[in-house]
Design a protein around this motif. Sequence first.
Motif, PDB file in Angstrom:
ATOM      1  N   ALA A   1      59.976 -90.111  40.390  1.00 56.83           N
ATOM      2  CA  ALA A   1      59.317 -90.012  38.878  1.00 56.83           C
ATOM      3  C   ALA A   1      57.893 -90.029  39.078  1.00 56.83           C
ATOM      4  CB  ALA A   1      59.875 -90.821  37.863  1.00 56.83           C
ATOM      5  N   LEU A   2      57.457 -90.876  39.929  1.00 58.93           N
ATOM      6  CA  LEU A   2      55.932 -91.352  40.181  1.00 58.93           C
ATOM      7  C   LEU A   2      55.545 -90.183  40.884  1.00 58.93           C
ATOM      8  CD1 LEU A   2      53.458 -92.756  39.502  1.00 58.93           C
ATOM      9  CD2 LEU A   2      54.151 -94.482  41.647  1.00 58.93           C
ATOM     10  N   CYS A   3      56.236 -89.754  41.913  1.00 59.31           N
ATOM     11  CA  CYS A   3      55.616 -88.531  42.719  1.00 59.31           C
ATOM     12  C   CYS A   3      55.499 -87.145  42.137  1.00 59.31           C
ATOM     13  CB  CYS A   3      56.364 -88.414  44.045  1.00 59.31           C
ATOM     14  SG  CYS A   3      56.318 -89.718  45.184  1.00 59.31           S
TER      15      CYS A   3
ATOM     16  N   GLN B   1      53.633 -89.822  49.165  1.00 56.96           N
ATOM     17  CA  GLN B   1      52.538 -89.190  48.368  1.00 56.96           C
ATOM     18  C   GLN B   1      51.524 -90.427  48.376  1.00 56.96           C
ATOM     19  OE1 GLN B   1      53.315 -86.433  47.386  1.00 56.96           O
ATOM     20  NE2 GLN B   1      51.690 -85.823  45.683  1.00 56.96           N
ATOM     21  N   LYS B   2      50.333 -89.872  48.126  1.00 55.68           N
ATOM     22  CA  LYS B   2      49.159 -90.584  48.180  1.00 55.68           C
ATOM     23  C   LYS B   2      48.924 -90.656  46.401  1.00 55.68           C
ATOM     24  CE  LYS B   2      44.915 -89.797  48.905  1.00 55.68           C
ATOM     25  NZ  LYS B   2      43.616 -89.271  49.893  1.00 55.68           N
ATOM     26  N   VAL B   3      48.911 -91.846  45.750  1.00 48.63           N
ATOM     27  CA  VAL B   3      48.539 -91.815  44.426  1.00 48.63           C
ATOM     28  C   VAL B   3      47.321 -92.749  44.076  1.00 48.63           C
ATOM     29  CG1 VAL B   3      49.588 -92.306  42.060  1.00 48.63           C
ATOM     30  CG2 VAL B   3      51.067 -91.509  43.824  1.00 48.63           C
ATOM     31  N   ILE B   4      46.345 -92.052  43.716  1.00 48.99           N
ATOM     32  CA  ILE B   4      45.142 -92.866  43.138  1.00 48.99           C
ATOM     33  C   ILE B   4      45.421 -92.954  41.504  1.00 48.99           C
ATOM     34  CG2 ILE B   4      42.551 -92.672  42.993  1.00 48.99           C
ATOM     35  CD1 ILE B   4      43.735 -92.616  45.556  1.00 48.99           C
ATOM     36  N   LEU B   5      45.505 -94.302  41.291  1.00 44.63           N
ATOM     37  CA  LEU B   5      45.745 -94.849  39.989  1.00 44.63           C
ATOM     38  C   LEU B   5      44.555 -95.654  39.420  1.00 44.63           C
ATOM     39  CD1 LEU B   5      48.272 -94.645  38.231  1.00 44.63           C
ATOM     40  CD2 LEU B   5      49.064 -97.012  39.047  1.00 44.63           C
ATOM     41  N   ASP B   6      44.366 -95.245  38.356  1.00 47.45           N
ATOM     42  CA  ASP B   6      43.135 -95.872  37.393  1.00 47.45           C
ATOM     43  C   ASP B   6      43.823 -96.779  36.463  1.00 47.45           C
ATOM     44  OD1 ASP B   6      41.205 -96.873  35.816  1.00 47.45           O
ATOM     45  OD2 ASP B   6      40.159 -94.792  35.392  1.00 47.45           O
ATOM     46  N   ILE B   7      43.860 -98.331  36.790  1.00 46.96           N
ATOM     47  CA  ILE B   7      44.252 -99.214  36.044  1.00 46.96           C
ATOM     48  C   ILE B   7      43.477-100.043  35.374  1.00 46.96           C
ATOM     49  CG2 ILE B   7      46.512 -99.404  37.497  1.00 46.96           C
ATOM     50  CD1 ILE B   7      45.193-101.952  38.646  1.00 46.96           C
ATOM     51  N   GLY B   8      42.242 -99.586  35.168  1.00 43.44           N
ATOM     52  CA  GLY B   8      41.227-100.255  34.362  1.00 43.44           C
ATOM     53  C   GLY B   8      41.012-101.671  34.647  1.00 43.44           C
TER      54      GLY B   8
ATOM     55  N   LYS C   1      56.652 -93.625  48.868  1.00 41.41           N
ATOM     56  CA  LYS C   1      57.990 -92.910  49.249  1.00 41.41           C
ATOM     57  C   LYS C   1      58.585 -92.338  48.279  1.00 41.41           C
ATOM     58  CE  LYS C   1      61.331 -93.391  53.081  1.00 41.41           C
ATOM     59  NZ  LYS C   1      62.330 -94.195  53.852  1.00 41.41           N
ATOM     60  N   ASN C   2      58.906 -91.045  48.651  1.00 36.99           N
ATOM     61  CA  ASN C   2      59.497 -90.122  47.569  1.00 36.99           C
ATOM     62  C   ASN C   2      60.782 -90.241  47.535  1.00 36.99           C
ATOM     63  OD1 ASN C   2      59.951 -88.333  45.481  1.00 36.99           O
ATOM     64  ND2 ASN C   2      58.918 -86.492  46.211  1.00 36.99           N
ATOM     65  N   GLN C   3      61.281 -91.416  47.282  1.00 34.82           N
ATOM     66  CA  GLN C   3      62.759 -92.047  47.309  1.00 34.82           C
ATOM     67  C   GLN C   3      63.176 -92.722  46.317  1.00 34.82           C
ATOM     68  OE1 GLN C   3      64.340 -92.370  51.488  1.00 34.82           O
ATOM     69  NE2 GLN C   3      65.612 -94.269  50.714  1.00 34.82           N
ATOM     70  N   GLY C   4      64.187 -92.741  45.694  1.00 31.12           N
ATOM     71  CA  GLY C   4      64.644 -93.610  44.592  1.00 31.12           C
ATOM     72  C   GLY C   4      64.296 -93.106  43.176  1.00 31.12           C
ATOM     73  N   GLU C   5      64.635 -93.414  42.196  1.00 32.28           N
ATOM     74  CA  GLU C   5      64.422 -93.176  40.812  1.00 32.28           C
ATOM     75  C   GLU C   5      62.691 -93.374  40.333  1.00 32.28           C
ATOM     76  OE1 GLU C   5      65.693 -94.518  36.003  1.00 32.28           O
ATOM     77  OE2 GLU C   5      67.213 -95.123  37.853  1.00 32.28           O
ATOM     78  N   THR C   6      62.207 -94.460  40.486  1.00 35.38           N
ATOM     79  CA  THR C   6      60.883 -94.588  39.871  1.00 35.38           C
ATOM     80  C   THR C   6      60.107 -93.932  40.971  1.00 35.38           C
ATOM     81  OG1 THR C   6      61.712 -96.988  39.177  1.00 35.38           O
ATOM     82  CG2 THR C   6      59.399 -96.447  39.380  1.00 35.38           C
TER      83      THR C   6
ATOM     84  N   GLY D   1      60.754 -96.106  32.433  1.00 34.79           N
ATOM     85  CA  GLY D   1      61.892 -96.405  33.358  1.00 34.79           C
ATOM     86  C   GLY D   1      61.738 -97.647  34.029  1.00 34.79           C
ATOM     87  N   LYS D   2      62.741 -97.858  35.009  1.00 32.46           N
ATOM     88  CA  LYS D   2      62.477 -99.015  35.834  1.00 32.46           C
ATOM     89  C   LYS D   2      61.231 -99.514  36.551  1.00 32.46           C
ATOM     90  CE  LYS D   2      67.418 -99.082  36.787  1.00 32.46           C
ATOM     91  NZ  LYS D   2      68.593 -98.788  37.903  1.00 32.46           N
ATOM     92  N   PRO D   3      60.871-100.526  36.564  1.00 29.01           N
ATOM     93  CA  PRO D   3      59.434-100.511  37.552  1.00 29.01           C
ATOM     94  C   PRO D   3      59.608-100.557  38.736  1.00 29.01           C
ATOM     95  CG  PRO D   3      60.239-103.030  36.573  1.00 29.01           C
ATOM     96  CD  PRO D   3      61.391-101.708  36.000  1.00 29.01           C
ATOM     97  N   GLY D   4      58.792-100.174  39.506  1.00 28.59           N
ATOM     98  CA  GLY D   4      58.608 -99.926  40.849  1.00 28.59           C
ATOM     99  C   GLY D   4      57.519-101.058  41.577  1.00 28.59           C
TER     100      GLY D   4
END
Length: 304
Positions: free
Chosen positions: A155-157, A96-103, A147-152, A123-126
């Motif tokens: 959840a993000l995807c 997944q491509k995620v565009i994130l606004d972190i300010g 990569k859509n694998q693992g708990e975090t 949850g846990k940090p990735g």
Amino acid sequence: MALLCVRQPPQRLRSSLQHACFARNSICTSSLVPAVGQPARLVFSAHDSIFGQPLWRPQSRSARRCSWAAQAAWGDDIEWKKAKISESTLAATGIQKVILDIGSGADSHTKPGQFVQVKVDGGKPGFYAIASPPDSNNQGVIELLVKNQGETAEALCSKSSGAEVEASPVMGKGFQVDKAPADKFPTVVIFATGTGISPIRSLIEADTLDVKHRKDVRLYYGTFSDDKTAYLDQVPSWEAQGISVKHVYSDNGQGYVQDAFEKDGLTDGSQACAVLVGQKEMCMAVTDLLVSKGVDKDKILLNF
């Protein structure tokens, strides 16, 4: 090397140790991280670090038994801030491509190869390398490949545009490209596998390598197949900049990136530098190969 024993580690330290193992890619194994209330035994070098941060430091050199304190720069000491997903789209099968606004958290994004940590719903940090180049206009927006694998990651995807998550400030030393100036190192060989292309895209888009002043710049990009290859549509623009992109697909018998590089060879290793991002086994194999061809180990650049 040193042996660390942690008696009855609290949950937060256990979590930090697990993230340390993951980020370092087997600095220890999961079997060495105990259940809460059990001793932990880790073997590590006093010089080991994760993304440029020291794992441990001695509290007293004069003590008969060296006491070590965890450097949890990636854990409890982080100032977490809310971040908003501006866009979430499929980059390739399972990625997944995620565009994130972190300010304002993007203020410290100054070099390709840096990363952020992301938490979803507490949850846990990735850990995610930044795929976009540093933004001189400081818009506070970064791009990640997940990569859509693992708990975090899962959840993000699963989050769509507009969703809120928590993000750390931008962290890590990035690629130390200044170690290999173009006038002294005309050859650059780049190796990336899977989502390891993230920081490499940042490196290319920022033109930190100064490609136009080098004679031979190659990217060996290893994935399973073209449908699982992120940024495939951007390869023509990278080649237009003067980068020779060599795809290595493991599903059709092409082997691995180190195999493709060994076939191509290297004219003069003393005038070459390398950039590596990917699985530990690949990095070790490529490093051995580069050193055997005369590349100075100090000129093999990693982003941690």
